[in-house]
Design an enzyme around this catalytic site. Structure first.
Site, PDB file in Angstrom:
ATOM      1  N   TYR A  40       0.725  -1.156  -0.033  1.00 39.61           N
ATOM      2  CA  TYR A  40       0.091  -0.036  -0.003  1.00 39.61           C
ATOM      3  C   TYR A  40       1.001   1.200   0.000  1.00 39.61           C
ATOM      4  O   TYR A  40       1.849   1.239  -0.734  1.00 39.61           O
ATOM      5  CB  TYR A  40      -0.999   0.008   1.197  1.00 39.61           C
ATOM      6  N   LYS A  95     -20.704 -20.700  -7.345  1.00 39.71           N
ATOM      7  CA  LYS A  95     -20.150 -20.678  -8.801  1.00 39.71           C
ATOM      8  C   LYS A  95     -18.717 -20.303  -8.775  1.00 39.71           C
ATOM      9  O   LYS A  95     -17.700 -20.699  -9.601  1.00 39.71           O
ATOM     10  CB  LYS A  95     -20.717 -19.610  -9.821  1.00 39.71           C
ATOM     11  N   GLU A 137     -25.318 -14.772 -14.542  1.00 41.76           N
ATOM     12  CA  GLU A 137     -25.766 -15.844 -13.879  1.00 41.76           C
ATOM     13  C   GLU A 137     -27.299 -15.698 -13.430  1.00 41.76           C
ATOM     14  O   GLU A 137     -27.423 -14.553 -12.711  1.00 41.76           O
ATOM     15  CB  GLU A 137     -24.858 -16.409 -12.822  1.00 41.76           C
ATOM     16  N   ASP A 163     -25.759 -19.779 -18.010  1.00 39.56           N
ATOM     17  CA  ASP A 163     -27.289 -20.560 -17.986  1.00 39.56           C
ATOM     18  C   ASP A 163     -27.601 -21.026 -19.471  1.00 39.56           C
ATOM     19  O   ASP A 163     -28.065 -21.923 -19.829  1.00 39.56           O
ATOM     20  CB  ASP A 163     -28.188 -19.800 -17.383  1.00 39.56           C
ATOM     21  N   ALA A 196     -38.426 -23.470 -23.683  1.00 39.58           N
ATOM     22  CA  ALA A 196     -38.071 -22.432 -24.633  1.00 39.58           C
ATOM     23  C   ALA A 196     -37.315 -21.202 -23.732  1.00 39.58           C
ATOM     24  O   ALA A 196     -37.515 -19.931 -24.253  1.00 39.58           O
ATOM     25  CB  ALA A 196     -39.402 -21.837 -25.261  1.00 39.58           C
ATOM     26  N   GLY A 197     -36.729 -21.427 -22.858  1.00 40.45           N
ATOM     27  CA  GLY A 197     -36.149 -20.782 -21.849  1.00 40.45           C
ATOM     28  C   GLY A 197     -34.710 -20.285 -22.522  1.00 40.45           C
ATOM     29  O   GLY A 197     -34.280 -20.679 -23.709  1.00 40.45           O
TER      30      GLY A 197
END
Length: 762
Positions: A40, A95, A137, A163, A196-197
């Protein structure tokens, strides 16, 4: 296991210790004041100025190049729907965990309290200076399509909605291989997509990129076949609308070659399955229950190739086969996008990997002698360590070839070596062992079943399918603990040795016959059999159980002594030894002897080394053994260095096939550069030792306990070596996790001994 218990276990897993599943860990020294002034102020100003001069240097001086954001607004979390960003955070942390353990990618999970597409896009775009990539996601459709598309247009780092594309890539690889096995040309197949997603749309688009003809696709949603004459179709559904005279799923299935299920459980029945074309391909990927039960499907059609999203059936379509390695390859060439070429490269790499001979470690994990490309193996297993060195380079090459890479890789062999080093084998070894144990669970007797930790571990190994527990102790006491603790152990055998008069007599006669000339009378033998360690060891000896676990509340000698008297050592083995598997950042390192032999002679060190060498091989690891002392190849004189040198001389003469050397100091054994630079003649060559044999019990026992308590390694053991049948002794006060690990090793030990005995018979 009841739903209530499962729920509580999940809550405890996330809440116990430090809440959550991920943490930030420093990568630079921080111990001194100088370290802090470099990390730092004022030292940090120097990289700031360099980056200000040249923005690209942010990749040189910061973690950006290995940092991915997992971003969600919680509007489509798993099967839970719109539960909000806070409620979705455990999934995003999970995830991040998968990114880390499978591809060594660091992650910050970001949960955004925003549903407006414009706001979402603006927030994520503003994060570009921080991250090397964006994983979207659990964002509901149709917003997810617009969000991803717009972010890809305005950002110069990889963006992927897993997805959509994760399922598409893995199922795409499976589809290529299934078509090859079923002898179907991809351009000819008739495909029904149920759902159909986001995932269904992305899968369908990718299948078209792979060669499926759009006119051969029928998409079905809750209202039936998506037809071009349906009113109110949005743009995405219109993309896949058909003019064919089909209205229901049953209509669509007649004559179809492929069924892609991304919908809900049990929508497909046997009649529909029978109406499909010859050699059908069915990917029923609804979770947790597929569109048609796996067993029903294969019983209905013996010519079927079936895949699901579940790990308990062959051909699991699991996104973890893809996203860690896709981002790994993209980050390593600083790709500005994840484009179609990179996705197709991942598809083909995964598909091709399934056709190669399967590593023995994977076969062992699934208790298979020969997993091979075919109906039940169309995509690799998640534990296949070759995925990172197969998929990541393929993605990186595609990024370079398609012009989106900002860095080029020229030495691909060196890159693959780098990828292997990113993942120490410790990340996979216990998963491999657990999978192997589950493939053929064995009967494990727990001698201390009147203890909560033992009962909790027994519940876990029973539920996970790792072992078949047998509980020893007072039945009422055990049942009381089970009830008070709300444990699920119904159907588990509970045996009270004090009530087993016939077994006690049988076991006592056996002990007396073995020890009557060693001071044990028949009265003593009968008395000893009231002790659960003697009784449990006898159960294993007589074949009423396969392995014994004990030692949680008893000292080591009290646990080992009965086993040595009853079960004895393996044929040709002169002594037993204790080994710990230490899971470190450098991979698993095996320590011996840590528990049995106080001050072994040179010949006894040889015996220990031979035992350890054989044991490490059972973990599918090639042992590289360093025999330790405070000397390096005679640099110091003394009783211990001389003893170790004598042992090494015997090993090199009598066991030249064993890779072992010494005497060595521990730092040289574990630092291959120091070793090869100073002692190029060493039999260990240019690789560090993975197995350490200590000169006495004091040094071995102290070493593993120091590492364990300092948090530098997870200790699994002690693993008792040399017994004729598996007996494993717990550390005094072991945790439930440690007990489960030992049971897992015990079951694998039984499996290996069975293989050894079968080999002798043949």
């Amino acid at each position: 296991m009841s739903k209530t218990t499962k729920k509580q276990d999940a809550l405890d897993y996330h809440a116990n210790g430090r809440p959550g599943k991920i943490a930030v860990v420093p990568t630079k020294p921080t111990r001194t004041q100088r370290d802090l002034t470099l990390a730092y102020s004022p030292g940090v100003a120097e990289p700031c100025l360099k980056i200000a001069e040249k923005k690209e240097d942010v990749y040189k001086y910061t973690a950006k190049g290995n940092l991915v954001a997992v971003i969600s607004n919680g509007t489509a979390v798993l099967g839970l729907g719109d539960i909000g960003p806070e409620a979705g955070k455990p999934v995003m942390e999970g995830k991040g965990l998968l990114f880390k353990i499978f591809a060594d990618i660091d992650v910050f999970d970001l949960e955004l309290d925003v549903k407006n597409v414009n706001e979402f896009v603006n927030i994520v775009k503003a994060l570009e200076p921080t991250f090397g990539g964006i994983n979207l996601e659990d964002i509901k459709a149709p917003e997810c399509f617009e969000i991803e598309q717009r972010l890809k247009e305005v950002m110069n780092i990889p963006v992927m909605h897993d997805d959509q594309h994760g399922t598409a890539i893995i199922s795409g690889a499976a589809l290529l291989n299934a078509c090859e096995i079923q002898r179907k040309a991809i351009g000819d197949i008739q495909v029904v997509v149920n759902g159909a997603g986001a995932a269904a749309v992305s899968c369908t688009r990718l299948y078209i990129s792979l060669g499926v003809k759009p006119e051969h696709i029928v998409m079905v949603d809750r209202s039936g076949v998506i037809r071009s004459d349906r009113e109110g179709l949005n743009g995405i559904k219109r993309e896949f609308a058909t003019k064919r005279n089909l209205h229901t799923l049953a209509d669509a299935m007649r004559g179809a070659d492929v069924f892609i299920g991304l919908s809900s459980a049990d929508v497909l029945n046997a009649e529909m399955l029978n109406s499909m074309a010859k050699n059908p391909i069915v990917f029923a990927m609804a979770n947790p229950n597929p569109e048609i039960d796996y067993n029903l499907a294969i019983d209905t059609r013996n010519d079927i190739i079936m895949a699901t999203g579940r790990s308990d059936f062959p051909n699991q379509v699991n996104n973890v086969l893809g996203f860690p390695y896709i981002f790994r390859g993209a980050l390593d060439v600083r790709a500005t996008a994840i484009n179609e070429e990179m996705k197709i490269a991942a598809v083909k790499a995964i598909a091709d990997l399934a056709k190669l001979p399967v590593p023995e470690a994977v076969n062992q994990a699934y208790n298979s002698k020969n997993l091979k490309f075919g109906k039940d193996y169309i995509i690799p297993k998640p534990v296949d360590s070759r995925l990172i060195t197969t998929v990541a380079p393929a993605v990186a090459k595609a990024a370079i070839d398609s012009g989106v890479a900002q860095e080029r890789i020229t030495d691909w062999n060196a890159y693959e070596d780098e990828l292997r080093k990113r993942l120490g084998l410790e990340d996979t070894i216990m998963r491999h062992l657990s999978d192997k144990a589950k493939s053929s669970p064995k009967r494990v007797v727990f001698a201390e079943a009147d203890h909560y930790k033992i009962l909790k571990a027994a519940q876990i190994v029973k539920e996970e399918g790792i072992a078949i527990p047998i509980l020893l102790g007072n039945k009422k006491a055990i049942e009381s603990i089970i009830k008070e603790s709300s444990l699920e152990l119904s159907g588990v055998e509970i045996i009270d040795p004090l009530e087993e008069k016939q077994w006690i007599e049988e076991f006592a006669q056996n002990l007396y016959s073995k020890r009557q000339r060693r001071g044990i009378t028949l009265f003593d033998a009968r008395k000893n059999m009231r002790d659960r360690n003697y009784f449990g060891a006898s159960m294993v000896e007589f074949g009423y159980a396969d392995a014994l676990i004990s030692g949680l509340t008893r000292n080591y000698v009290d646990t080992v002594k009965p086993a040595l008297q009853i079960i004895r050592t393996m044929e040709g083995v002169n002594r037993v030894a204790g080994m710990y598997m230490m899971l470190t950042k450098k991979g698993p390192i095996f320590f011996a002897d840590t528990t049995v032999n106080v001050n072994p002679s040179a010949r006894e060190l040889v015996d220990i080394t031979v035992l350890v060498n054989n044991a490490v091989k059972q973990f599918n690891i090639e042992p590289r053994i360093a025999l330790l002392s405070y000397s390096n190849f005679g640099s110091n004189e003394g009783t211990i260095p001389q003893k170790v040198r004598d042992a090494v001389k015997i090993l090199h003469t009598e066991y030249p096939e064993i890779i072992a050397d010494g005497d060595l100091q521990a730092n040289f054994a574990l630092n291959s550069e120091m070793l090869s630079e100073n002692f190029p003649f060493s039999k260990l060559g240019e690789e560090m030792a993975n197995t350490l044999v200590f000169p006495n019990l004091e040094s071995g026992n102290t070493a593993y306990k120091l590492l364990q308590e300092l948090g530098e390694a997870e200790a699994i053991g002690p693993i008792l070596l040399g017994m004729n049948k598996p007996v494993h002794v717990l550390q005094l006060g072991s945790s439930v996790r440690e007990i489960v690990n030992m049971v897992t090793i015990a079951v694998v030990d039984v499996q290996e001994k069975e293989i050894y005995e079968q080999g002798k018979d043949n």
